[in-house]
Motif scaffolding. Structure first.
Motif, PDB file in Angstrom:
ATOM      1  N   LEU A 185       0.811  -1.211   0.000  1.00 29.32           N
ATOM      2  CA  LEU A 185       0.000   0.000   0.000  1.00 29.32           C
ATOM      3  C   LEU A 185       0.848   1.267   0.000  1.00 29.32           C
ATOM      4  CD1 LEU A 185      -2.763  -1.054   2.572  1.00 29.32           C
ATOM      5  CD2 LEU A 185      -2.890  -1.097   0.074  1.00 29.32           C
ATOM      6  N   ALA A 186       2.067   1.187   0.510  1.00 33.55           N
ATOM      7  CA  ALA A 186       2.913   2.375   0.641  1.00 33.55           C
ATOM      8  C   ALA A 186       3.323   2.953  -0.713  1.00 33.55           C
ATOM      9  CB  ALA A 186       4.162   2.057   1.457  1.00 33.55           C
ATOM     10  N   VAL A 187       3.253   2.154  -1.774  1.00 34.22           N
ATOM     11  CA  VAL A 187       3.617   2.671  -3.097  1.00 34.22           C
ATOM     12  C   VAL A 187       2.445   3.400  -3.754  1.00 34.22           C
ATOM     13  CG1 VAL A 187       5.358   0.878  -3.440  1.00 34.22           C
ATOM     14  CG2 VAL A 187       3.029   0.497  -4.269  1.00 34.22           C
ATOM     15  N   HIS A 188       1.309   3.434  -3.074  1.00 32.61           N
ATOM     16  CA  HIS A 188       0.159   4.162  -3.624  1.00 32.61           C
ATOM     17  C   HIS A 188       0.478   5.653  -3.643  1.00 32.61           C
ATOM     18  CE1 HIS A 188      -3.859   5.663  -4.359  1.00 32.61           C
ATOM     19  NE2 HIS A 188      -4.284   4.423  -4.543  1.00 32.61           N
ATOM     20  N   PRO A 189       0.286   6.325  -4.755  1.00 31.68           N
ATOM     21  CA  PRO A 189       0.678   7.739  -4.859  1.00 31.68           C
ATOM     22  C   PRO A 189      -0.075   8.676  -3.937  1.00 31.68           C
ATOM     23  CG  PRO A 189      -0.555   7.029  -6.805  1.00 31.68           C
ATOM     24  CD  PRO A 189      -0.225   5.796  -6.035  1.00 31.68           C
ATOM     25  N   GLU A 190      -1.204   8.240  -3.383  1.00 29.31           N
ATOM     26  CA  GLU A 190      -1.980   9.131  -2.515  1.00 29.31           C
ATOM     27  C   GLU A 190      -1.786   8.845  -1.030  1.00 29.31           C
ATOM     28  OE1 GLU A 190      -6.028   9.781  -3.457  1.00 29.31           O
ATOM     29  OE2 GLU A 190      -5.664  10.187  -5.575  1.00 29.31           O
ATOM     30  N   SER A 245       8.181   7.742  -9.802  1.00 36.40           N
ATOM     31  CA  SER A 245       6.884   7.326 -10.341  1.00 36.40           C
ATOM     32  C   SER A 245       6.529   5.905  -9.931  1.00 36.40           C
ATOM     33  CB  SER A 245       6.893   7.440 -11.869  1.00 36.40           C
ATOM     34  OG  SER A 245       7.910   6.618 -12.433  1.00 36.40           O
ATOM     35  N   ASN A 246       7.547   5.072  -9.720  1.00 35.89           N
ATOM     36  CA  ASN A 246       7.306   3.696  -9.280  1.00 35.89           C
ATOM     37  C   ASN A 246       8.367   3.311  -8.257  1.00 35.89           C
ATOM     38  OD1 ASN A 246       6.765   1.010  -8.865  1.00 35.89           O
ATOM     39  ND2 ASN A 246       6.788   0.434 -11.027  1.00 35.89           N
ATOM     40  N   PRO A 247       8.091   3.544  -6.957  1.00 37.28           N
ATOM     41  CA  PRO A 247       9.090   3.270  -5.919  1.00 37.28           C
ATOM     42  C   PRO A 247       9.083   1.832  -5.423  1.00 37.28           C
ATOM     43  CG  PRO A 247       7.165   4.274  -4.927  1.00 37.28           C
ATOM     44  CD  PRO A 247       6.885   4.176  -6.405  1.00 37.28           C
ATOM     45  N   GLY A 248       8.374   0.949  -6.126  1.00 42.58           N
ATOM     46  CA  GLY A 248       8.237  -0.419  -5.648  1.00 42.58           C
ATOM     47  C   GLY A 248       9.547  -1.129  -5.395  1.00 42.58           C
ATOM     48  N   TRP A 249      10.559  -0.854  -6.215  1.00 46.48           N
ATOM     49  CA  TRP A 249      11.848  -1.544  -6.056  1.00 46.48           C
ATOM     50  C   TRP A 249      12.517  -1.205  -4.730  1.00 46.48           C
ATOM     51  CZ3 TRP A 249      16.227   1.550  -5.675  1.00 46.48           C
ATOM     52  CH2 TRP A 249      16.074   2.891  -6.053  1.00 46.48           C
ATOM     53  N   LEU A 250      12.127  -0.073  -4.107  1.00 48.27           N
ATOM     54  CA  LEU A 250      12.702   0.286  -2.810  1.00 48.27           C
ATOM     55  C   LEU A 250      12.141  -0.556  -1.676  1.00 48.27           C
ATOM     56  CD1 LEU A 250      12.802   4.198  -2.849  1.00 48.27           C
ATOM     57  CD2 LEU A 250      14.751   2.634  -2.790  1.00 48.27           C
ATOM     58  N   ASP A 292     -11.760   3.796  -0.035  1.00 50.07           N
ATOM     59  CA  ASP A 292     -11.973   4.922  -0.947  1.00 50.07           C
ATOM     60  C   ASP A 292     -10.671   5.409  -1.566  1.00 50.07           C
ATOM     61  OD1 ASP A 292     -14.737   4.958  -0.522  1.00 50.07           O
ATOM     62  OD2 ASP A 292     -14.551   6.273   1.214  1.00 50.07           O
ATOM     63  N   LEU A 293      -9.821   4.482  -1.939  1.00 52.64           N
ATOM     64  CA  LEU A 293      -8.574   4.822  -2.632  1.00 52.64           C
ATOM     65  C   LEU A 293      -8.743   4.571  -4.129  1.00 52.64           C
ATOM     66  CD1 LEU A 293      -5.866   3.195  -0.322  1.00 52.64           C
ATOM     67  CD2 LEU A 293      -6.246   5.644  -0.656  1.00 52.64           C
ATOM     68  N   PRO A 294      -8.286   5.481  -4.958  1.00 51.06           N
ATOM     69  CA  PRO A 294      -8.369   5.236  -6.400  1.00 51.06           C
ATOM     70  C   PRO A 294      -7.470   4.076  -6.807  1.00 51.06           C
ATOM     71  CG  PRO A 294      -7.067   7.203  -5.946  1.00 51.06           C
ATOM     72  CD  PRO A 294      -7.689   6.788  -4.642  1.00 51.06           C
ATOM     73  N   LYS A 295      -7.834   3.421  -7.879  1.00 50.66           N
ATOM     74  CA  LYS A 295      -7.044   2.302  -8.384  1.00 50.66           C
ATOM     75  C   LYS A 295      -5.644   2.784  -8.748  1.00 50.66           C
ATOM     76  CE  LYS A 295      -7.149  -1.338 -11.907  1.00 50.66           C
ATOM     77  NZ  LYS A 295      -7.928  -1.916 -13.050  1.00 50.66           N
ATOM     78  N   SER A 296      -4.632   1.985  -8.401  1.00 48.00           N
ATOM     79  CA  SER A 296      -3.242   2.347  -8.674  1.00 48.00           C
ATOM     80  C   SER A 296      -2.543   1.206  -9.395  1.00 48.00           C
ATOM     81  CB  SER A 296      -2.500   2.666  -7.370  1.00 48.00           C
ATOM     82  OG  SER A 296      -1.098   2.742  -7.584  1.00 48.00           O
ATOM     83  N   GLU A 329      -0.868  -2.396  -7.919  1.00 52.90           N
ATOM     84  CA  GLU A 329      -1.226  -3.692  -8.486  1.00 52.90           C
ATOM     85  C   GLU A 329       0.000  -4.398  -9.072  1.00 52.90           C
ATOM     86  OE1 GLU A 329      -4.626  -3.684 -10.995  1.00 52.90           O
ATOM     87  OE2 GLU A 329      -5.950  -2.888  -9.418  1.00 52.90           O
ATOM     88  N   HIS A 330       0.920  -3.646  -9.632  1.00 53.73           N
ATOM     89  CA  HIS A 330       2.154  -4.257 -10.138  1.00 53.73           C
ATOM     90  C   HIS A 330       2.961  -4.852  -8.987  1.00 53.73           C
ATOM     91  CE1 HIS A 330       5.704  -4.842 -12.640  1.00 53.73           C
ATOM     92  NE2 HIS A 330       6.418  -4.257 -11.693  1.00 53.73           N
ATOM     93  N   PHE A 331       3.058  -4.114  -7.873  1.00 49.10           N
ATOM     94  CA  PHE A 331       3.776  -4.619  -6.708  1.00 49.10           C
ATOM     95  C   PHE A 331       3.085  -5.862  -6.159  1.00 49.10           C
ATOM     96  CE2 PHE A 331       5.180  -4.916  -2.347  1.00 49.10           C
ATOM     97  CZ  PHE A 331       6.474  -4.436  -2.351  1.00 49.10           C
ATOM     98  N   ALA A 332       1.760  -5.842  -6.118  1.00 51.91           N
ATOM     99  CA  ALA A 332       1.003  -6.985  -5.591  1.00 51.91           C
ATOM    100  C   ALA A 332       1.206  -8.222  -6.451  1.00 51.91           C
ATOM    101  CB  ALA A 332      -0.478  -6.624  -5.504  1.00 51.91           C
TER     102      ALA A 332
END
Length: 346
Positions: A40-45, A102-107, A283-287, A291-294
């Protein structure tokens, strides 16, 4: 699982801004809260802290400061002045690496010692950069396993908070706790304590049968002093029981719409479906980043070196079984959590 969509719109105002409907992940230590939080932490909001909230909450709510002997803390254990101060600290410390990358998932997908060190440094550096553009209002994500003993307190700090209760099968959770107690990070011949962050030098008081270090690991649960001469398996079972028991106790005073129950085994089996359900509920917008991280769902915060028993899949099956037998109340609690068969051996 609670799938009703939250309608809570109340916000908590700080001196410099507002944290809106924070999402607080609750779960016993080693229940899988870390991988869920990183998803969830990679969600931009979603803004978050650089690490778990020990450095925020252990100041005003340290057991010794409260005259307590555990991490158990309720809404009655604080005052409004302290509440305002802690809210401000959460706001000030909040960061959002997605505002820089833009995509911090690798961190967030590493588990090695070197990888964890690099990730922590990068998150801190990039997170501090993100604070430059911090808005007055934002959604916030918090995850600290000790908070399973502080749900009542968190509810006072953030009356609009949404809680995700991350649950895990007791045998697997306790086994992971035992492994954590026995795990250390090694740099050459030097061993460093692991899972002892914001811990307390009280373990040696118990004369535990299979642990001689002074550092108590994971949540300091109520009645830990009664574990004299016990094994780590028995300690871990008591930690699992107390963390989930107090979570359930505090949830009785919180509206069901604000609670989302998540089964860790189901999450691991189908993480994409789980994060979509959570996003809709919160109530979080789709990210696409989330989903890529998941879909990849890297293994994080694991322990290495132990051989697993072929029959049970556990690293310490006998110790886990002894621990679970030492807490007869465990069966009723885990039944409420949806785990009917909690036997170690099939």
């Amino acid at each position: 699982m609670n799938e009703s969509k939250s309608k809570w719109k109340f916000t908590v105002e700080n001196a410099d801004g507002m944290i809106q409907r924070p999402i607080v992940i609750i779960g016993a230590p080693r229940s899988g809260t870390t991988i869920l939080q990183r998803c969830l932490a990679v969600h931009p909001e979603l803004w978050h802290l650089r690490a778990e909230s020990h450095y925020v909450l252990e100041g005003p709510y340290h057991p010794r400061k409260l005259g307590r002997k555990s991490n158990r803390c309720t809404r009655e254990d604080t005052d409004e002045e302290t509440v305002e101060s802690v809210r401000e600290r959460f706001y000030e410390e909040a960061m959002n690496v997605s505002k820089v990358l833009s995509n911090p998932g690798w961190l967030f997908g590493t588990s090695s010692l070197v990888g964890r060190a690099f990730s922590a440094a990068a998150v801190l550096s990039l997170g501090n950069c993100s604070k430059i553009t911090k808005p007055d209002e934002f959604r916030f994500l918090e995850k600290t396993p000790k908070n399973s003993l502080r749900v009542s307190l968190l509810d006072r700090l953030f009356p609009d908070a949404l809680f995700i209760w991350n649950q895990r099968h007791p045998a697997k959770n306790i086994d992971s706790l035992v492994a954590g107690w026995h795990t250390s990070d090694k740099i050459g011949p030097i061993g460093l304590p692991r899972f002892a962050r914001a811990s307390y030098p009280v373990a040696e008081e118990l004369n535990l049968k299979d642990y001689s270090d002074k550092w108590w690991k994971f949540a300091l649960v109520p009645e830990w002093e009664t574990l004299q001469s016990k094994t780590i398996g028995e300690v871990a079972a008591w930690q699992y029981y107390q963390c989930n028991r107090y979570t359930l106790k505090d949830f009785q005073d919180i509206d069901d719409e604000r609670i989302f129950e998540l089964n860790h085994e189901s999450f691991v089996q189908n993480p994409l479906s789980s994060v979509r359900d959570i996003s809709e509920w919160a109530d979080l917008p789709k990210s696409q980043v989330v989903e890529h991280f998941a879909r990849a769902l890297p293994q994080v915060n694991d322990t290495k070196g132990e051989t697993r028993d072929e029959e049970t899949g556990l690293r310490y099956p006998e110790g886990v079984q002894r621990g679970m037998r030492s807490v007869p109340e465990l069966s009723d609690l885990t039944s409420r959590m949806g785990y009917g068969d909690i036997s170690v051996y099939p």
